[in-house]
Write a protein that holds these residues in place. Sequence first.
Motif, PDB file in Angstrom:
ATOM      1  N   GLY A 160      46.825   8.467  27.163  1.00  0.00           N
ATOM      2  CA  GLY A 160      47.633   9.765  26.916  1.00  0.00           C
ATOM      3  C   GLY A 160      46.508  10.969  27.310  1.00  0.00           C
ATOM      4  O   GLY A 160      45.139  10.556  27.466  1.00  0.00           O
ATOM      5  N   TYR A 161      46.829  12.128  27.555  1.00  0.00           N
ATOM      6  CA  TYR A 161      46.079  13.237  27.876  1.00  0.00           C
ATOM      7  C   TYR A 161      46.460  14.605  27.279  1.00  0.00           C
ATOM      8  O   TYR A 161      47.858  14.552  27.126  1.00  0.00           O
ATOM      9  N   GLY A 162      45.798  15.457  26.931  1.00  0.00           N
ATOM     10  CA  GLY A 162      46.195  16.785  26.398  1.00  0.00           C
ATOM     11  C   GLY A 162      45.273  17.939  26.521  1.00  0.00           C
ATOM     12  O   GLY A 162      43.956  17.480  26.680  1.00  0.00           O
ATOM     13  N   VAL A 163      45.622  18.855  26.786  1.00  0.00           N
ATOM     14  CA  VAL A 163      44.832  20.079  27.098  1.00  0.00           C
ATOM     15  C   VAL A 163      44.953  21.486  26.044  1.00  0.00           C
ATOM     16  O   VAL A 163      46.544  21.198  25.575  1.00  0.00           O
ATOM     17  N   TYR A 164      44.027  22.266  25.991  1.00  0.00           N
ATOM     18  CA  TYR A 164      44.317  23.442  25.358  1.00  0.00           C
ATOM     19  C   TYR A 164      43.429  24.585  25.870  1.00  0.00           C
ATOM     20  O   TYR A 164      42.343  24.263  26.311  1.00  0.00           O
ATOM     21  N   ILE A 165      44.062  25.496  26.142  1.00  0.00           N
ATOM     22  CA  ILE A 165      43.239  26.972  26.815  1.00  0.00           C
ATOM     23  C   ILE A 165      43.670  28.109  26.200  1.00  0.00           C
ATOM     24  O   ILE A 165      44.883  28.441  25.777  1.00  0.00           O
ATOM     25  N   PRO A 166      42.776  28.913  25.563  1.00  0.00           N
ATOM     26  CA  PRO A 166      43.196  30.077  24.684  1.00  0.00           C
ATOM     27  C   PRO A 166      44.045  30.960  25.601  1.00  0.00           C
ATOM     28  O   PRO A 166      43.631  30.872  27.021  1.00  0.00           O
ATOM     29  N   SER A 167      44.729  31.684  24.981  1.00  0.00           N
ATOM     30  CA  SER A 167      45.848  32.560  25.649  1.00  0.00           C
ATOM     31  C   SER A 167      45.007  33.947  26.279  1.00  0.00           C
ATOM     32  O   SER A 167      45.607  34.674  26.991  1.00  0.00           O
ATOM     33  N   TYR A 168      44.029  34.488  25.662  1.00  0.00           N
ATOM     34  CA  TYR A 168      43.401  35.680  26.112  1.00  0.00           C
ATOM     35  C   TYR A 168      42.651  35.417  27.296  1.00  0.00           C
ATOM     36  O   TYR A 168      42.096  34.262  27.887  1.00  0.00           O
ATOM     37  N   ARG A 169      42.903  36.647  28.207  1.00  0.00           N
ATOM     38  CA  ARG A 169      42.214  36.639  29.560  1.00  0.00           C
ATOM     39  C   ARG A 169      41.610  37.855  29.941  1.00  0.00           C
ATOM     40  O   ARG A 169      42.010  39.020  29.481  1.00  0.00           O
ATOM     41  N   ILE A 170      40.547  37.986  30.483  1.00  0.00           N
ATOM     42  CA  ILE A 170      39.942  39.140  31.178  1.00  0.00           C
ATOM     43  C   ILE A 170      39.749  39.103  32.713  1.00  0.00           C
ATOM     44  O   ILE A 170      39.152  38.011  33.115  1.00  0.00           O
ATOM     45  N   LYS A 171      40.096  39.926  33.242  1.00  0.00           N
ATOM     46  CA  LYS A 171      40.007  40.095  34.829  1.00  0.00           C
ATOM     47  C   LYS A 171      38.408  40.386  35.129  1.00  0.00           C
ATOM     48  O   LYS A 171      37.825  41.099  34.328  1.00  0.00           O
ATOM     49  N   VAL A 172      38.053  39.820  36.260  1.00  0.00           N
ATOM     50  CA  VAL A 172      36.865  40.288  36.898  1.00  0.00           C
ATOM     51  C   VAL A 172      36.565  41.580  37.173  1.00  0.00           C
ATOM     52  O   VAL A 172      35.607  41.930  36.908  1.00  0.00           O
ATOM     53  N   GLU A 173      37.619  42.188  37.417  1.00  0.00           N
ATOM     54  CA  GLU A 173      37.355  43.679  37.935  1.00  0.00           C
ATOM     55  C   GLU A 173      36.973  44.357  36.542  1.00  0.00           C
ATOM     56  O   GLU A 173      36.332  45.626  36.503  1.00  0.00           O
ATOM     57  N   GLU A 174      37.543  44.031  35.312  1.00  0.00           N
ATOM     58  CA  GLU A 174      37.240  44.608  34.136  1.00  0.00           C
ATOM     59  C   GLU A 174      35.757  44.451  33.773  1.00  0.00           C
ATOM     60  O   GLU A 174      34.966  45.360  33.323  1.00  0.00           O
ATOM     61  N   ILE A 175      35.233  43.216  33.937  1.00  0.00           N
ATOM     62  CA  ILE A 175      33.792  43.153  33.729  1.00  0.00           C
ATOM     63  C   ILE A 175      32.885  43.699  34.710  1.00  0.00           C
ATOM     64  O   ILE A 175      31.946  44.495  34.428  1.00  0.00           O
ATOM     65  N   ALA A 176      33.461  43.884  36.021  1.00  0.00           N
ATOM     66  CA  ALA A 176      32.658  44.452  37.086  1.00  0.00           C
ATOM     67  C   ALA A 176      32.451  45.920  36.965  1.00  0.00           C
ATOM     68  O   ALA A 176      31.556  46.548  37.246  1.00  0.00           O
ATOM     69  N   LYS A 177      33.495  46.545  36.345  1.00  0.00           N
ATOM     70  CA  LYS A 177      33.701  47.971  36.002  1.00  0.00           C
ATOM     71  C   LYS A 177      32.475  48.306  34.977  1.00  0.00           C
ATOM     72  O   LYS A 177      31.991  49.471  35.294  1.00  0.00           O
ATOM     73  N   VAL A 178      32.335  47.529  34.110  1.00  0.00           N
ATOM     74  CA  VAL A 178      31.187  47.738  33.078  1.00  0.00           C
ATOM     75  C   VAL A 178      29.868  47.860  33.785  1.00  0.00           C
ATOM     76  O   VAL A 178      29.129  48.453  33.164  1.00  0.00           O
ATOM     77  N   TRP A 179      29.343  46.870  34.518  1.00  0.00           N
ATOM     78  CA  TRP A 179      28.257  46.722  35.176  1.00  0.00           C
ATOM     79  C   TRP A 179      28.072  47.310  36.361  1.00  0.00           C
ATOM     80  O   TRP A 179      26.876  47.176  37.018  1.00  0.00           O
ATOM     81  N   GLY A 180      28.961  47.933  36.940  1.00  0.00           N
ATOM     82  CA  GLY A 180      28.713  48.830  38.198  1.00  0.00           C
ATOM     83  C   GLY A 180      28.706  47.804  39.411  1.00  0.00           C
ATOM     84  O   GLY A 180      28.400  48.136  40.414  1.00  0.00           O
ATOM     85  N   ASP A 181      29.435  46.379  39.324  1.00  0.00           N
ATOM     86  CA  ASP A 181      29.552  45.614  40.574  1.00  0.00           C
ATOM     87  C   ASP A 181      30.740  45.801  41.349  1.00  0.00           C
ATOM     88  O   ASP A 181      31.886  46.562  40.937  1.00  0.00           O
ATOM     89  N   ASN A 182      30.588  45.320  42.330  1.00  0.00           N
ATOM     90  CA  ASN A 182      31.985  45.339  43.328  1.00  0.00           C
ATOM     91  C   ASN A 182      32.876  44.012  42.953  1.00  0.00           C
ATOM     92  O   ASN A 182      32.537  43.043  43.312  1.00  0.00           O
ATOM     93  N   ALA A 183      33.932  44.674  42.271  1.00  0.00           N
ATOM     94  CA  ALA A 183      34.785  43.497  41.853  1.00  0.00           C
ATOM     95  C   ALA A 183      35.368  42.452  42.879  1.00  0.00           C
ATOM     96  O   ALA A 183      35.577  41.345  42.794  1.00  0.00           O
ATOM     97  N   GLN A 184      35.466  42.980  44.047  1.00  0.00           N
ATOM     98  CA  GLN A 184      36.037  42.378  45.090  1.00  0.00           C
ATOM     99  C   GLN A 184      35.242  41.319  45.839  1.00  0.00           C
ATOM    100  O   GLN A 184      35.516  40.244  46.066  1.00  0.00           O
ATOM    101  N   ALA A 185      33.995  41.832  45.797  1.00  0.00           N
ATOM    102  CA  ALA A 185      32.916  41.130  46.334  1.00  0.00           C
ATOM    103  C   ALA A 185      32.601  39.878  45.496  1.00  0.00           C
ATOM    104  O   ALA A 185      32.400  38.619  45.899  1.00  0.00           O
ATOM    105  N   VAL A 186      32.694  40.189  44.088  1.00  0.00           N
ATOM    106  CA  VAL A 186      32.329  39.131  42.982  1.00  0.00           C
ATOM    107  C   VAL A 186      33.406  38.050  43.267  1.00  0.00           C
ATOM    108  O   VAL A 186      33.108  36.811  43.070  1.00  0.00           O
ATOM    109  N   SER A 187      34.615  38.753  43.342  1.00  0.00           N
ATOM    110  CA  SER A 187      35.687  37.558  43.343  1.00  0.00           C
ATOM    111  C   SER A 187      35.677  36.763  44.354  1.00  0.00           C
ATOM    112  O   SER A 187      36.169  35.526  44.410  1.00  0.00           O
ATOM    113  N   ARG A 188      35.489  37.320  45.573  1.00  0.00           N
ATOM    114  CA  ARG A 188      35.454  36.537  46.949  1.00  0.00           C
ATOM    115  C   ARG A 188      34.170  35.453  46.920  1.00  0.00           C
ATOM    116  O   ARG A 188      34.284  34.238  47.239  1.00  0.00           O
ATOM    117  N   GLY A 189      33.109  36.099  46.198  1.00  0.00           N
ATOM    118  CA  GLY A 189      31.925  35.101  46.267  1.00  0.00           C
ATOM    119  C   GLY A 189      32.183  34.049  45.245  1.00  0.00           C
ATOM    120  O   GLY A 189      31.687  32.865  45.647  1.00  0.00           O
TER     121      GLY A 189
END
Length: 346
Positions: A6-35
Amino acid sequence: MAGIVGYGVYIPSYRIKVEEIAKVWGDNAQAVSRGLVVNEKSVPAPDEDTATISVEAARNSIKRANIDPKKIGAVYVGSESHPYAVKPTATIVAEAVDASPDLTAADLEFACKAGTAGIQICMGLVDSGNIEYGLAIGADTAQGAPGDALEYTASAGGAAYLIGSENTLADFEGTYSFTTDTPDFYRREGKPYPRHGGRFTGEPAYFKHVLSAAEGMFKKMGTEASDYDHAVFHQPNGKFYIRAARKLGFNEEQYKTGLLTPTIGNTYSGATPLGLAAILDVAKPGDRIFAVSYGSGAGSDAFSIEVKEGIKEKQGLAPTVQEIIKNKRYVDYAVYAKFKGKLKMA
């Protein structure tokens, strides 16, 4: 022969987008996501930790196995974010799933491969006849310092595997490990966040161990990439995962099902076990699966797995990986920082 009952999984339901983190630190969200090939990641709620994630995953594995938890003879929880420095998570899990106290239990730590190490231990105990069933779990609420590259990927989640020899849904054809002393990533006692070697974590660390373990498994089994229907690897980010898969000769059809990092981030000890679970959710009898974990420090465990007829009746007995992934709520960086305890009182 030991296999997955048998196997089972669990993942918390909360999510944060890469662009939300990038916005705080002044990074390029698209570049981070692609990289990184990461779009968003899971975030544990304030009342979620490695113990709660492990318990939920374990309960789902027992549902799929449809066994009496009193028959579980071993519980191993692999993580690098156990809630207690001195107090096992494994005993909490065993009690929560109503296992008998007549068992052996321990916490394991080997960065992101502690969960697969637990699977190997359970395989040995089952094959030797010492236990009927063993429960191996890989789960984490991964840490990443504010502003560090890890903050884009370090997430939370876990998977549990019940290992036995009867009524299996998949059997282990073989396993192979490759280990060296390579300090690419570490966290000192008492420190809240890990340190890493930047690009050093790629070539001499991740790729050396994943590729060496995979090639060792091929040699041991007398197989090659084309002999497998599915493949899954440790996924600190999507870029490393895809590169390793292609270097070993796997195509996108073989590796895409197990690639979860773009939607949930790097769940550390849960990464390869969760990817394997996603494959088992859709696998057919007769399919062969190739799986390789990686843990900094450093080592990799490889597995060759054959899917059995029993999988058809068990796939629908507990939530699938994709069903759990779709249950999500987004948070902004302020809420994320609060949930992760990044805000400290003076």
